[in-house]
Structures are given as C-alpha cells and as structure tokens.
Design an enzyme around this catalytic site. Structure first.
Site, PDB file in Angstrom:
ATOM      1  N   SER A  55     -94.308 -35.727 -69.254  1.00  0.00           N
ATOM      2  CA  SER A  55     -94.954 -36.995 -68.903  1.00  0.00           C
ATOM      3  C   SER A  55     -93.859 -38.039 -68.728  1.00  0.00           C
ATOM      4  O   SER A  55     -92.965 -38.192 -69.555  1.00  0.00           O
ATOM      5  CB  SER A  55     -95.993 -37.410 -69.949  1.00  0.00           C
ATOM      6  OG  SER A  55     -95.544 -37.170 -71.246  1.00  0.00           O
ATOM      7  N   GLY A  82     -94.388 -41.365 -68.044  1.00  0.00           N
ATOM      8  CA  GLY A  82     -94.853 -42.748 -68.218  1.00  0.00           C
ATOM      9  C   GLY A  82     -95.263 -43.335 -66.885  1.00  0.00           C
ATOM     10  O   GLY A  82     -96.107 -42.781 -66.177  1.00  0.00           O
ATOM     11  N   GLY A 125     -95.515 -41.055 -63.686  1.00  0.00           N
ATOM     12  CA  GLY A 125     -96.451 -39.957 -63.521  1.00  0.00           C
ATOM     13  C   GLY A 125     -96.108 -38.743 -64.352  1.00  0.00           C
ATOM     14  O   GLY A 125     -95.762 -38.863 -65.529  1.00  0.00           O
ATOM     15  N   GLY A 159    -100.501 -39.204 -73.968  1.00  0.00           N
ATOM     16  CA  GLY A 159     -99.878 -37.876 -74.009  1.00  0.00           C
ATOM     17  C   GLY A 159    -100.822 -36.827 -74.579  1.00  0.00           C
ATOM     18  O   GLY A 159    -100.867 -35.686 -74.100  1.00  0.00           O
ATOM     19  N   ASP A 160    -101.597 -37.203 -75.588  1.00  0.00           N
ATOM     20  CA  ASP A 160    -102.553 -36.264 -76.174  1.00  0.00           C
ATOM     21  C   ASP A 160    -103.661 -35.927 -75.168  1.00  0.00           C
ATOM     22  O   ASP A 160    -104.148 -34.792 -75.134  1.00  0.00           O
ATOM     23  CB  ASP A 160    -103.170 -36.847 -77.451  1.00  0.00           C
ATOM     24  CG  ASP A 160    -102.101 -37.168 -78.498  1.00  0.00           C
ATOM     25  OD1 ASP A 160    -101.069 -36.463 -78.532  1.00  0.00           O
ATOM     26  OD2 ASP A 160    -102.294 -38.126 -79.262  1.00  0.00           O
TER      27      ASP A 160
END
Lengths: 305, 305
Positions: free
Chosen positions: A216, A218, A221, A247-248
């Site tokens: 990821s 941020g 993308g 993120g989860d």
C-alpha cells in the site's frame, strides 16, 4: 463459503478519549469514552464481515481487558476462538482533541511458550481446506522469532492459504515461510528490506519466498507483485478522513478475493476500493459500503512490469 | 482503636503511562504501565494505614475496572466494603514524560438511586460509635444533590464524626449538614463561597453549619477554624516533589487526630507534617514516614484570631 481466519498475536482494547484540547502538563476532563475491541486482525475480521464474508477471530486474551475484548467481540456476533493467557491484554488510548489524535500504545505483555503453542493450535483447529488465514499486526515482546513461520506452516497443513501483514524482522521471517501474500505498506517494506525502491524491495520478499506482495502506497495507491508480473492501481482521488484502518481493509479485501478465487488484477482493484472506503469511516475496522460501491467501477489495475 | 471509614463516591483505577516525550498528534510507545486503585478516599485510607490506623474503604465498584480495583485493594490488605453497581468504574490515565504529568480523567458514570442508597447503607454498616467517616472527592454525574448530607446523617446516627473533602456545590451542601470538619483547599474554598478572603470564606462554611474548617494553603501552609479560634501552621520550607495526594494526607492525619482525641493545634501540626510528607512520595496515598517524623517537631500552630 470459505472462511477468513484472522490471527491477532497482539490484540488490544482500544480506548478513545474525547477532550476539548490536549495540553501537555495539564489535567483534562474526558468528555466521552469509547471502548472497542482492537488489534489489526480484529479490524480485518470486522471488514470481512462488512463485506458478507465469514470471519473467525483467533487471539490470546488475558486479564480484565482480555475478558472485555472477548465479551465485546461475542456481543458483536464474532466467532471468537479465545486462547486464555496469564498476561493482561494491553490497551491503547487515543486522545482526540481539535480533530487531532494522540495515541498511547501499551506494549503487549509477554506470553509463555506454551501459550504461543496454544495460539498455533487454535489456528490449526479453526482453519479448514480452502480457508484463508490472515496474521496481522505486531507481536508482544519476547514472542518466538519463528512465530509467523509456525503459524503459516500450521495453516498450510490445514489446507489454508496465508496472508501476513506485519513489519520489521517479522516481515522478513514471514516471507521465508512462503505465505501466499505479504502486505506491507511502503514504509514498512523499505524499513524491513533496507531498499528504498518499492519494486526492488518487493522482489526481495518474493525472492525470500513470499508467493505475492501487495504494497500500500498511501496517496499513490497500491502495487501488486506475483513473481511474474507487477500491477498498479491508482488511488481514489480527493479522499479526506482518517486513514487508520485502511491497510486492514485492504488486507480483508485481498483475503476475500483469495478465498473466492478473484483474479489478481480484480483483487487489487477491490483492495484499493476497500482501503479507500475505510478513510471516510470513523473507526478502524469500519468501511463505508456506499463509498466502496462507488469507488469500485472507477478503478483499474495497470500492468507495469 | 477507632476506625476511619473512608467513603469514595467516585473511585478510579489510576493508570500511569511512562513515555519518552508527549507530542500532541503523534503515536507513542508506552514504556511502563502502572495500575493502582485510586480516588481521594482510597488515598486517605492508604495514609491512615501508613500511620498505623484502622481504615475501611467504602465505594461503589462496577464492571471490569471495578473488579480490578476491589481485587487490588484486597491484595493490599484493605477492609473493603464494596457496593456493586452496574456502571463501570472510571479510569484516570496520567502520562508522565520528561518529568511532566498530563492527566486524562474519565467522568464517573451515573449510579442508580438505589445504588446510592446501598452506598449509604454500607457506611451505616461500617461505622460504629467513636469512628470517623471521611467522605472524599468528587461525585459521579447525576449524584443526588443531598448525597453528602445523607452520608453525614447516616454516620451521625451510627455515632461517627464526619470529615468532608470536596468542592463546588457539594462543599456548601455538606457544610449545611453540620459535619465535624470540612477540608477544602484555598482555591476550592474561594470558588465554592465566591469570597476571595480565606478567613471570611471559612466563616461562611462555619455559619452554614460545619463545626470546623481546615484550609490547605499550598505553599502557605494550613489554616484551621473551629468557630471560636483560628490557627495557622507555616509550611515545611524547601519542599520539592509531587503535591498530588498532599491534601488526602492532610485529611488522613486530621481524621486520625479526631479519632484519638488529639487537641486541635496539635492536630493541625500533624496534618501539616503529614501533607508535607506526601510531597516527596512517588504516588498519591503514599507518605515518607521518615520525613513525617523529621517535620513534626519543626512545626507549630499559631493562633491568629
């Protein structure tokens, strides 16, 4: 339907305090207290359920905070597989004032070696062939160095694929145990590998044994690497909100795609949309389903390698 | 020996976090977590025991934090008279960084009217003739306006004298129920009465019904008023440390003096020495007994009215 078995080695009772303004050295009256079962694996399980998937929560629980966590998860309707441990489960306290969040994270208390074996056994008991086991977050102090490798191996023996979201030495060690997927963010990837270029760093994890890597990025993308190709999904533009838990949400979507056989580029699109849908939500583990549905058709995965 | 029955309407599980530096808007790793049963009445009970007195702890306890408090007090050897309530007992979190303390105080959750009656009954059950009942600290939201008056009356019916340490409207209401002693600090006294002069303000509480008033003046020592005379004890010079809990130590010494019949000027000297001995101690409810013994012979009460 297969199940996403989430493993949270270091769960927490997440406490949020709302105050007028946070001033160092002063006393504050807390206006509102919100308590919620937390830990990255628990957040993944929440998002899996929000997307109509089956989720199981495996975690060590100890002391009064552990009981509170277990009670709260059961009240939320989760299939919880608690591993009773002696050490009290940690808390995190987040102080919210003037729209700014200040976090105080208690360290996870050490578990006994036989308690870690009980966690591994709980994963083996929960997972069946076709399931996806997700191991998320940090580990308490003094956790076995080979904890991730052992959990991955037990899931594999049960016929389940494994997704790992962790950082530091645990990320490198996990990659060597050949999980189906590791999902660091760009900073975690760079820090663990010592390599500033994301593509080169992702290949370090592939070379170590990970079957695929999703990073990821941020505001940039998401990038996905599976050893033969690399894909990139541009971010949803103009997002405003709280990125905690995004993120989860990405991990939850990836695990669901793995469990239902969604092709790799589509899985990356779903993951990007799901992570973006966590940003407008007010707590980690929540997603805005309307936003998710709006974002999905606007995104595409582009191959760049 | 008579007993000091402490009543804590708004107890707390006091949690202390040690961090490297507290920065608003950032995440912090907590290095050390200390949990301790707290609330002003609990602190008074600790000091009474440190001075070899008998102490009973009466307080409402609810939820997992209430259980933790009760367990911790029993482990410390206290005679606890728990009043089970539905609302979870609050926590306080104090973040210590660079020698500076930032406090986050959860509000006390509301108790049901019948739960307050159970607290009153617990005081009536615990107190016998010759005992001293000490009512300390704030009250949770929606506590009955006449709570202090009712507690004072129940203690009186049991033959016990009453000491009240509270602030705001509760202080004025308590004075009207004619307790043996009220112990505000100078700021609390001024705020409750609206009168800037300490002596005039103390006489307002005496006129309302309090039999005596002791005012802690911080760096200016202590003043005591009993309706016929006024006394002043100069402070211990050159004190450095944490003044949190000094007021509770003053109250503990005053209650013990009341229970063993120590004359008024000597009681004020003991109280000043005991409050000062709390300053070098590292937590509320602790006093430095060596410092207490050193301070005692250096102090005198001087009549000024």
């Amino acid at each position: 339907m297969s199940t996403v078995v989430t493993v949270t080695p270091n769960p927490a009772l997440d406490v949020t305090y709302q105050v007028d303004a946070l001033r160092v050295g002063r006393s504050h009256r807390v206006h509102r207290v919100i308590e919620r079962a937390g830990g990255k694996g628990v957040n993944v399980a929440r998002v899996v359920r929000a997307l109509d998937g089956n989720a199981v929560v495996v975690a060590p629980f100890g002391g009064v905070t552990g009981s509170a966590l277990e009670t709260s998860l059961r009240a939320d309707g989760f299939d919880v597989r608690p591993v009773p441990v002696a050490a009290q489960t940690r808390r995190t306290v987040t102080v919210v004032a003037d729209g700014e969040a200040t976090a105080l994270n208690e360290p996870g208390r050490a578990l006994a070696p036989e308690e870690w074996v009980a966690v591994e056994n709980a994963v083996a008991d929960a997972a069946v062939a076709g399931d996806v086991a997700v191991i998320s977050g940090s580990t308490p102090r003094d956790a076995p160095r080979d904890l991730h490798a052992r959990l991955i191996e037990r899931a594999r023996l049960a016929g389940a694929a494994t997704v790992v979201d962790t950082s530091g030495p645990s990320l490198l060690a996990a990659a060597e145990a050949a999980p189906a997927l590791v999902k660091p963010n760009a900073d975690e990837l760079r820090e663990a590998t010592g390599e500033p270029d994301v593509t080169t760093a992702a290949h370090i994890l592939l070379d170590r044994g990970a079957r695929s890597v999703v990073v990821s990025l941020g505001a940039d993308g998401l990038a996905g690497f599976d050893g033969t190709a690399a894909w990139r999904v541009a971010p949803v533009p103009g997002l405003a909100g709280n990125p905690t838990g995004a993120g989860d949400a990405v991990v939850a979507a990836l695990a669901l795609s793995m469990s239902d056989g969604t092709p790799w580029p589509d899985a990356l699109v779903r993951a990007t949309a799901c992570g973006a849908a966590a940003v407008p939500a007010d707590a980690a583990g929540k997603i805005d389903l309307g936003a998710y549905a709006r974002f999905l058709p606007t995104l595409t995965a582009e191959r760049f390698e």
